[in-house]
Design an enzyme around this catalytic site. Sequence first.
Site, PDB file in Angstrom:
ATOM      1  N   GLY A   1       8.984   5.598   4.964  1.00 45.50           N
ATOM      2  CA  GLY A   1       7.978   5.720   6.228  1.00 45.50           C
ATOM      3  C   GLY A   1       8.855   6.586   7.238  1.00 45.50           C
ATOM      4  O   GLY A   1       8.634   7.119   8.215  1.00 45.50           O
ATOM      5  N   SER A   2       8.036   8.289   5.692  1.00 45.41           N
ATOM      6  CA  SER A   2       7.844   9.457   6.575  1.00 45.41           C
ATOM      7  C   SER A   2       6.504   9.305   7.649  1.00 45.41           C
ATOM      8  O   SER A   2       6.615  10.275   8.148  1.00 45.41           O
ATOM      9  CB  SER A   2       8.227   9.750   5.603  1.00 45.41           C
ATOM     10  N   ASN A   3       5.184   8.816   7.051  1.00 51.90           N
ATOM     11  CA  ASN A   3       4.378   8.793   7.943  1.00 51.90           C
ATOM     12  C   ASN A   3       4.871   8.286   9.445  1.00 51.90           C
ATOM     13  O   ASN A   3       4.339   8.559   9.826  1.00 51.90           O
ATOM     14  CB  ASN A   3       3.523   8.049   7.381  1.00 51.90           C
TER      15      ASN A   3
ATOM     16  N   LEU B   1       2.634  -1.957   2.128  1.00 52.21           N
ATOM     17  CA  LEU B   1       1.945  -2.312   0.629  1.00 52.21           C
ATOM     18  C   LEU B   1       1.499  -3.803   0.173  1.00 52.21           C
ATOM     19  O   LEU B   1       1.006  -4.157  -0.283  1.00 52.21           O
ATOM     20  CB  LEU B   1       2.615  -1.637   0.185  1.00 52.21           C
TER      21      LEU B   1
ATOM     22  N   ILE C   1      -4.089  -6.386   4.901  1.00 48.97           N
ATOM     23  CA  ILE C   1      -3.928  -6.920   5.999  1.00 48.97           C
ATOM     24  C   ILE C   1      -4.311  -8.082   6.039  1.00 48.97           C
ATOM     25  O   ILE C   1      -5.923  -8.393   5.581  1.00 48.97           O
ATOM     26  CB  ILE C   1      -4.452  -5.739   6.692  1.00 48.97           C
TER      27      ILE C   1
ATOM     28  N   ASN D   1      -5.451   3.419   8.189  1.00 47.14           N
ATOM     29  CA  ASN D   1      -4.492   3.584   6.737  1.00 47.14           C
ATOM     30  C   ASN D   1      -4.843   5.253   6.078  1.00 47.14           C
ATOM     31  O   ASN D   1      -5.759   5.633   6.366  1.00 47.14           O
ATOM     32  CB  ASN D   1      -5.611   2.554   5.273  1.00 47.14           C
TER      33      ASN D   1
ATOM     34  N   HIS E   1      -4.469   6.843   2.504  1.00 49.58           N
ATOM     35  CA  HIS E   1      -3.984   6.346   1.129  1.00 49.58           C
ATOM     36  C   HIS E   1      -4.016   7.871   0.569  1.00 49.58           C
ATOM     37  O   HIS E   1      -5.088   9.053   0.921  1.00 49.58           O
ATOM     38  CB  HIS E   1      -5.457   5.941   0.530  1.00 49.58           C
TER      39      HIS E   1
ATOM     40  N   ASP F   1      -9.211  -0.458   0.455  1.00 45.24           N
ATOM     41  CA  ASP F   1      -9.812   0.516   0.504  1.00 45.24           C
ATOM     42  C   ASP F   1     -11.381   1.598   0.971  1.00 45.24           C
ATOM     43  O   ASP F   1     -11.291   2.474  -0.001  1.00 45.24           O
ATOM     44  CB  ASP F   1      -9.387   1.771  -0.684  1.00 45.24           C
TER      45      ASP F   1
ATOM     46  N   GLU G   1       0.075  14.776   4.505  1.00 36.29           N
ATOM     47  CA  GLU G   1       0.173  13.391   5.307  1.00 36.29           C
ATOM     48  C   GLU G   1       0.848  13.664   6.107  1.00 36.29           C
ATOM     49  O   GLU G   1       0.410  13.870   7.135  1.00 36.29           O
ATOM     50  CB  GLU G   1       1.285  12.458   3.865  1.00 36.29           C
TER      51      GLU G   1
HETATM   52  C1  GRF Z   1       2.171   7.693   1.366  1.00 30.94           C
HETATM   53  O1  GRF Z   1       2.137   8.437   0.186  1.00 30.94           O
HETATM   54  C2  GRF Z   1       0.906   7.311   2.091  1.00 30.94           C
HETATM   55  O2  GRF Z   1       0.180   7.383   1.626  1.00 30.94           O
HETATM   56  C3  GRF Z   1       0.748   5.724   0.766  1.00 30.94           C
HETATM   57  O3  GRF Z   1       2.385   5.085   0.371  1.00 30.94           O
HETATM   58  C4  GRF Z   1       3.035   6.827   0.621  1.00 30.94           C
HETATM   59  C5  GRF Z   1       4.026   6.251   1.566  1.00 30.94           C
HETATM   60  O4  GRF Z   1       5.225   6.933   2.351  1.00 30.94           O
HETATM   61  N1  GRF Z   1       0.378   4.461   1.264  1.00 30.94           N
HETATM   62  P1  GRF Z   1       5.948   7.047   3.706  1.00 30.94           P
HETATM   63  O5  GRF Z   1       6.755   5.326   3.058  1.00 30.94           O
HETATM   64  O6  GRF Z   1       5.556   6.982   4.655  1.00 30.94           O
HETATM   65  O7  GRF Z   1       7.639   7.854   3.490  1.00 30.94           O
END
Ligand code: GRF
Length: 193
Positions: free
Chosen positions: A14-16, A87, A90, A104, A106, A147, A176
């Site tokens: 969930g870092s993003n 993951l 959709i 998205n 990637h 994608d 990211e």
């Molecule tokens: C990230 O590398 C994103 O690009 C990919 O999955 C990873 C998710 O990381 N689609 P996080 O859960 O956001 O930390």
Amino acid sequence: MKHTRIAILASGIGSNALALMNHFDGHPTIRTSLLVSNKETCGALLPASKKNIASEVLSNAEIEDNQTLLMLLKQHSIDIVVLAGFLRRIPISVVQAFPDRIINIHPSILPEFGGKGMYGARVHHAVIEAHKKSSGITIHVVNENYDEGHYIAQFFVPVRANDDASSLGHKIRTLEQRYFPTVVEGYINSLTD
Ligand code: GRF
């Protein structure tokens, strides 16, 4: 002024998702209104609740059934859906209800190392095994073929001879964090200008 309401969908660390929530905290025109995950263990759920952002965990069956996710997004009056390490595919009902409104991220330079089964560390392993000199991230619109929606932005990092999947993953994560929230913001502004 009416806010643009975004839903973030995430599955893993969930870092993003967290970077997005932090970026839009107190934003004058864009609000994180909902976090959706298919995993109870998603690392973005606790920070969302601390920020008073509504969240829901749906089963994979609910995500795929063409109704539950769509209804949830409608209940929360969502304008934009951001996939931040989500993951599951959709459902078509959601893709059709949000044309050009699903973004998205990637962790490769698409179209290379994209498509079915290419996510997370698998992507970085494949890049290392292919002896690529660079990799990076692609932020793109989601259409009916996973994608393959149009690219909003791509950012590159060099792959050095001593890199492995883990060190490459670390570089990608840094990219990211640095770019995803501002690219999402710029894209939303380009739609509403
Ligand atoms: C990230 O590398 C994103 O690009 C990919 O999955 C990873 C998710 O990381 N689609 P996080 O859960 O956001 O930390």
